[in-house]
Write a protein that holds these residues in place. Structure first.
Motif, PDB file in Angstrom:
ATOM      1  N   SER A 131       3.543 -43.857 -24.172  1.00 21.64           N
ATOM      2  CA  SER A 131       2.559 -44.742 -23.562  1.00 21.64           C
ATOM      3  C   SER A 131       2.706 -44.663 -22.048  1.00 21.64           C
ATOM      4  O   SER A 131       3.684 -44.125 -21.545  1.00 21.64           O
ATOM      5  CB  SER A 131       2.786 -46.188 -24.017  1.00 21.64           C
ATOM      6  OG  SER A 131       3.828 -46.783 -23.246  1.00 21.64           O
ATOM      7  N   PRO A 172      -5.821 -35.608 -19.557  1.00 22.50           N
ATOM      8  CA  PRO A 172      -5.440 -35.157 -20.899  1.00 22.50           C
ATOM      9  C   PRO A 172      -4.222 -34.227 -20.890  1.00 22.50           C
ATOM     10  O   PRO A 172      -3.437 -34.243 -21.844  1.00 22.50           O
ATOM     11  CB  PRO A 172      -6.705 -34.440 -21.394  1.00 22.50           C
ATOM     12  CG  PRO A 172      -7.818 -35.149 -20.687  1.00 22.50           C
ATOM     13  CD  PRO A 172      -7.276 -35.441 -19.319  1.00 22.50           C
ATOM     14  N   VAL A 175      -1.250 -36.443 -20.768  1.00 25.58           N
ATOM     15  CA  VAL A 175      -1.043 -37.052 -22.083  1.00 25.58           C
ATOM     16  C   VAL A 175      -0.403 -36.051 -23.034  1.00 25.58           C
ATOM     17  O   VAL A 175       0.501 -36.391 -23.818  1.00 25.58           O
ATOM     18  CB  VAL A 175      -2.374 -37.578 -22.655  1.00 25.58           C
ATOM     19  CG1 VAL A 175      -2.178 -38.116 -24.068  1.00 25.58           C
ATOM     20  CG2 VAL A 175      -2.949 -38.660 -21.746  1.00 25.58           C
ATOM     21  N   TYR A 176      -0.839 -34.807 -22.975  1.00 31.75           N
ATOM     22  CA  TYR A 176      -0.249 -33.757 -23.806  1.00 31.75           C
ATOM     23  C   TYR A 176       1.247 -33.630 -23.532  1.00 31.75           C
ATOM     24  O   TYR A 176       2.060 -33.576 -24.471  1.00 31.75           O
ATOM     25  CB  TYR A 176      -0.958 -32.431 -23.528  1.00 31.75           C
ATOM     26  CG  TYR A 176      -0.310 -31.230 -24.168  1.00 31.75           C
ATOM     27  CD1 TYR A 176      -0.559 -30.914 -25.505  1.00 31.75           C
ATOM     28  CD2 TYR A 176       0.552 -30.413 -23.436  1.00 31.75           C
ATOM     29  CE1 TYR A 176       0.047 -29.809 -26.096  1.00 31.75           C
ATOM     30  CE2 TYR A 176       1.159 -29.309 -24.020  1.00 31.75           C
ATOM     31  CZ  TYR A 176       0.904 -29.008 -25.344  1.00 31.75           C
ATOM     32  OH  TYR A 176       1.505 -27.926 -25.932  1.00 31.75           O
ATOM     33  N   ALA A 179       3.129 -36.597 -24.932  1.00 33.69           N
ATOM     34  CA  ALA A 179       3.253 -36.518 -26.383  1.00 33.69           C
ATOM     35  C   ALA A 179       4.364 -35.553 -26.789  1.00 33.69           C
ATOM     36  O   ALA A 179       5.145 -35.831 -27.710  1.00 33.69           O
ATOM     37  CB  ALA A 179       1.931 -36.094 -26.996  1.00 33.69           C
ATOM     38  N   LEU A 192       0.336 -42.476 -29.555  1.00 36.84           N
ATOM     39  CA  LEU A 192      -0.064 -42.576 -28.146  1.00 36.84           C
ATOM     40  C   LEU A 192      -0.770 -43.915 -27.968  1.00 36.84           C
ATOM     41  O   LEU A 192      -1.910 -44.078 -28.374  1.00 36.84           O
ATOM     42  CB  LEU A 192      -0.984 -41.418 -27.767  1.00 36.84           C
ATOM     43  CG  LEU A 192      -0.370 -40.019 -27.882  1.00 36.84           C
ATOM     44  CD1 LEU A 192      -1.447 -38.953 -27.813  1.00 36.84           C
ATOM     45  CD2 LEU A 192       0.655 -39.798 -26.782  1.00 36.84           C
ATOM     46  N   SER A 199      -6.122 -40.094 -24.374  1.00 45.40           N
ATOM     47  CA  SER A 199      -5.418 -39.459 -25.482  1.00 45.40           C
ATOM     48  C   SER A 199      -6.345 -38.735 -26.450  1.00 45.40           C
ATOM     49  O   SER A 199      -5.971 -37.701 -27.010  1.00 45.40           O
ATOM     50  CB  SER A 199      -4.621 -40.511 -26.261  1.00 45.40           C
ATOM     51  OG  SER A 199      -3.808 -41.276 -25.418  1.00 45.40           O
ATOM     52  N   THR A 216      -3.762 -42.324 -31.877  1.00 46.56           N
ATOM     53  CA  THR A 216      -3.989 -42.966 -30.596  1.00 46.56           C
ATOM     54  C   THR A 216      -4.698 -44.298 -30.826  1.00 46.56           C
ATOM     55  O   THR A 216      -5.317 -44.519 -31.863  1.00 46.56           O
ATOM     56  CB  THR A 216      -4.851 -42.091 -29.661  1.00 46.56           C
ATOM     57  OG1 THR A 216      -6.235 -42.296 -29.961  1.00 46.56           O
ATOM     58  CG2 THR A 216      -4.510 -40.616 -29.789  1.00 46.56           C
TER      59      THR A 216
END
Length: 245
Positions: A131, A172, A175-176, A179, A192, A199, A216
């Motif tokens: 997060s 993004p 976020v990748y 993750a 996520l 996400s 997500t």
């Protein structure tokens, strides 16, 4: 083909600084449905969104917001902030959903409750969690999941304090990477959390890399909505989660 706009009217309560929930839900929206947003206050835009601020948002009076969104006669109302109820716990989350249902006359789904429902639908009991939250909210999020029988085997955060706009400014690609940091050999799924984190656009890439389902906040709300209203699956729904429909 012209849409009928008769399948469902979707009402959404969204924190007033959030810039990504609306485009995400428009991307995920089932055909012949319409989405209607009402922005919520209850927090200071200039404060770093810590546990106290998010708990304050969750506890704020949303009666006016519910009156406004009820004007469209929604079939479902989504509460579009995950951390606002994660910081209070499962009982508070369930009570808020019931309040929204009572005052709007619509089915109610919260982001936090949908996250749990999606994880359980996948049958996952051990997860990697990530997060853009401050550490204290991550601890509360992990406890929220633990109270629902879900163990966090690895937690990843962005490693810096993000303001209310900073969360939504993560790309993004960011976020990748987040993750991937949350992955663990025992993790059966990657979570996520945050309705303002981009996400949804990263789900397919993450699943292809890690070979695990991704859940997500915004995807989970749409999964629960489609399942509850018995709407057909459509091509714009990303991730293994929607294979369960």
């Amino acid at each position: 083909m012209t849409e009928t706009r008769t399948a469902a009217k979707i009402g959404v309560l969204v924190p007033f600084t959030n810039t990504n929930l609306e485009p995400d839900l428009e991307m995920l929206r089932p055909p012949n449905t319409t989405i209607h947003f009402q922005r919520m206050g209850g927090y200071d835009v200039n404060e770093i969104p810590g546990s106290d601020q998010m708990a304050g948002l969750g506890a704020s009076d949303i009666s006016h917001d519910l009156r406004m969104i009820s004007g469209v006669r929604p079939d479902v109302v989504l509460y579009g902030c995950t951390s606002a109820t994660l910081t209070h716990g499962p009982s508070f989350d369930a009570e808020l959903a019931q309040q929204i249902k009572s005052e709007s006359g619509a089915l109610s789904l919260t982001a936090a409750g949908s996250l749990i429902a999606a994880i359980k639908a996948l049958g996952a009991t051990k997860v990697g969690f990530s997060s853009p939250y401050l550490g204290e909210i991550n601890v509360q999020a992990m406890d929220f999941m633990a109270q629902n029988g879900i163990e966090t085997v690895r937690c990843a955060d962005v490693g810096r304090k993000l303001g209310n706009y900073g969360q939504g400014e993560l790309t993004p690609d960011d976020v990748y990477e987040l993750a991937c940091q949350a992955d663990h050999p025992q993790a059966q799924a990657i979570i996520l959390s945050c309705t303002d984190m981009r996400s949804v656009e990263a789900i397919d890439r993450i699943e292809a890399t890690l070979g695990k389902p991704v859940v997500t906040s915004n995807q989970a709300m749409m999964f629960c909505l489609v399942r509850a209203l018995n709407l057909p699956r459509h091509d714009a729904l990303p991730g293994r989660l929607f294979d369960l429909l």
